[in-house]
Design a protein around this motif. Sequence first.
Motif, PDB file in Angstrom:
ATOM      1  N   UNK A 114       3.410   4.318  -7.624  1.00 47.25           N
ATOM      2  CA  UNK A 114       2.303   5.185  -7.980  1.00 47.25           C
ATOM      3  C   UNK A 114       0.978   4.472  -7.817  1.00 47.25           C
ATOM      4  N   UNK A 115      -0.111   5.226  -7.832  1.00 48.66           N
ATOM      5  CA  UNK A 115      -1.415   4.637  -7.536  1.00 48.66           C
ATOM      6  C   UNK A 115      -2.100   3.915  -8.701  1.00 48.66           C
ATOM      7  N   UNK A 116      -1.676   4.199  -9.913  1.00 48.97           N
ATOM      8  CA  UNK A 116      -2.410   3.704 -11.069  1.00 48.97           C
ATOM      9  C   UNK A 116      -1.685   2.560 -11.766  1.00 48.97           C
ATOM     10  N   UNK A 117      -2.474   1.599 -12.266  1.00 48.93           N
ATOM     11  CA  UNK A 117      -1.863   0.484 -12.977  1.00 48.93           C
ATOM     12  C   UNK A 117      -1.680   0.841 -14.442  1.00 48.93           C
ATOM     13  N   UNK A 132      -3.955  -4.241 -10.755  1.00 47.61           N
ATOM     14  CA  UNK A 132      -4.791  -3.679  -9.706  1.00 47.61           C
ATOM     15  C   UNK A 132      -4.170  -2.380  -9.224  1.00 47.61           C
ATOM     16  N   UNK A 133      -5.005  -1.406  -8.978  1.00 43.22           N
ATOM     17  CA  UNK A 133      -4.514  -0.114  -8.529  1.00 43.22           C
ATOM     18  C   UNK A 133      -4.048  -0.173  -7.080  1.00 43.22           C
ATOM     19  N   UNK A 134      -3.362   0.862  -6.657  1.00 40.69           N
ATOM     20  CA  UNK A 134      -2.888   0.951  -5.273  1.00 40.69           C
ATOM     21  C   UNK A 134      -4.042   0.792  -4.286  1.00 40.69           C
ATOM     22  N   UNK A 145       0.828  -1.201   0.000  1.00 36.19           N
ATOM     23  CA  UNK A 145       0.000   0.000   0.000  1.00 36.19           C
ATOM     24  C   UNK A 145       0.864   1.254   0.000  1.00 36.19           C
ATOM     25  N   UNK A 146       2.166   1.053  -0.180  1.00 34.74           N
ATOM     26  CA  UNK A 146       3.047   2.199  -0.329  1.00 34.74           C
ATOM     27  C   UNK A 146       2.969   2.723  -1.750  1.00 34.74           C
ATOM     28  N   UNK A 147       1.786   3.046  -2.194  1.00 36.57           N
ATOM     29  CA  UNK A 147       1.559   3.615  -3.513  1.00 36.57           C
ATOM     30  C   UNK A 147       2.163   2.781  -4.625  1.00 36.57           C
ATOM     31  N   UNK A 148       1.920   1.506  -4.573  1.00 35.33           N
ATOM     32  CA  UNK A 148       2.340   0.614  -5.649  1.00 35.33           C
ATOM     33  C   UNK A 148       1.105   0.031  -6.328  1.00 35.33           C
ATOM     34  N   UNK A 149       1.037   0.169  -7.623  1.00 37.20           N
ATOM     35  CA  UNK A 149       0.088  -0.595  -8.407  1.00 37.20           C
ATOM     36  C   UNK A 149       0.765  -1.907  -8.775  1.00 37.20           C
ATOM     37  N   UNK A 184      -9.266  -0.673  -5.712  1.00 33.95           N
ATOM     38  CA  UNK A 184     -10.625  -0.441  -6.173  1.00 33.95           C
ATOM     39  C   UNK A 184     -10.767  -0.590  -7.675  1.00 33.95           C
ATOM     40  N   UNK A 185      -9.652  -0.559  -8.367  1.00 30.38           N
ATOM     41  CA  UNK A 185      -9.699  -0.640  -9.816  1.00 30.38           C
ATOM     42  C   UNK A 185      -8.856  -1.805 -10.311  1.00 30.38           C
ATOM     43  N   UNK A 186      -9.425  -2.592 -11.187  1.00 27.63           N
ATOM     44  CA  UNK A 186      -8.714  -3.732 -11.763  1.00 27.63           C
ATOM     45  C   UNK A 186      -8.884  -3.746 -13.271  1.00 27.63           C
ATOM     46  N   UNK A 187      -7.992  -4.474 -13.915  1.00 29.64           N
ATOM     47  CA  UNK A 187      -8.011  -4.576 -15.375  1.00 29.64           C
ATOM     48  C   UNK A 187      -7.576  -5.976 -15.751  1.00 29.64           C
ATOM     49  N   UNK A 188      -8.219  -6.546 -16.763  1.00 30.32           N
ATOM     50  CA  UNK A 188      -7.880  -7.887 -17.222  1.00 30.32           C
ATOM     51  C   UNK A 188      -7.757  -7.910 -18.732  1.00 30.32           C
TER      52      UNK A 188
END
Length: 124
Positions: free
Chosen positions: A101-104, A51-53, A29-33, A56-60
């Motif tokens: 960072x927060x975004x994947x 998966x985002x930091x 949770x140290x701002x790693x996607x 809440x957001x995922x991508x496949x």
Amino acid sequence: QVQLVESGGGLVQAGGSLRLSCVASARTDNSFAMGWFRQAAGKEREFVAAISWSGLSTKYTDSVKGRFTISKHNALNTVYLQMNSLKPEDTAVYYCAAKSGPYYYIEAKSYDYWGQGTQVTVSS
């Protein structure tokens, strides 16, 4: 520096399930996607899931939608890939990756840290 160690790969029959785990040396949770990629023999590495930091957001990638689920447990510094209804074409070495960072992202080149990989083999 972040070290990632994957586990959970193995040999499974088509239709079976496996759960991959990726333990990070730093808090996830140290701002790693986080992302999972795979590379089949003779092919390029491809994106599987991310998966985002916040979680809440995922991508496949389309080929695994509805079969694979990515999740993270920040307290355990661990990211999971639950793989159900496995197919022979899922056979590959699976890699965990972390991006500051927060975004994947879905591009492998965007990730800063990589694990050593774990082999998944699905027999027909």
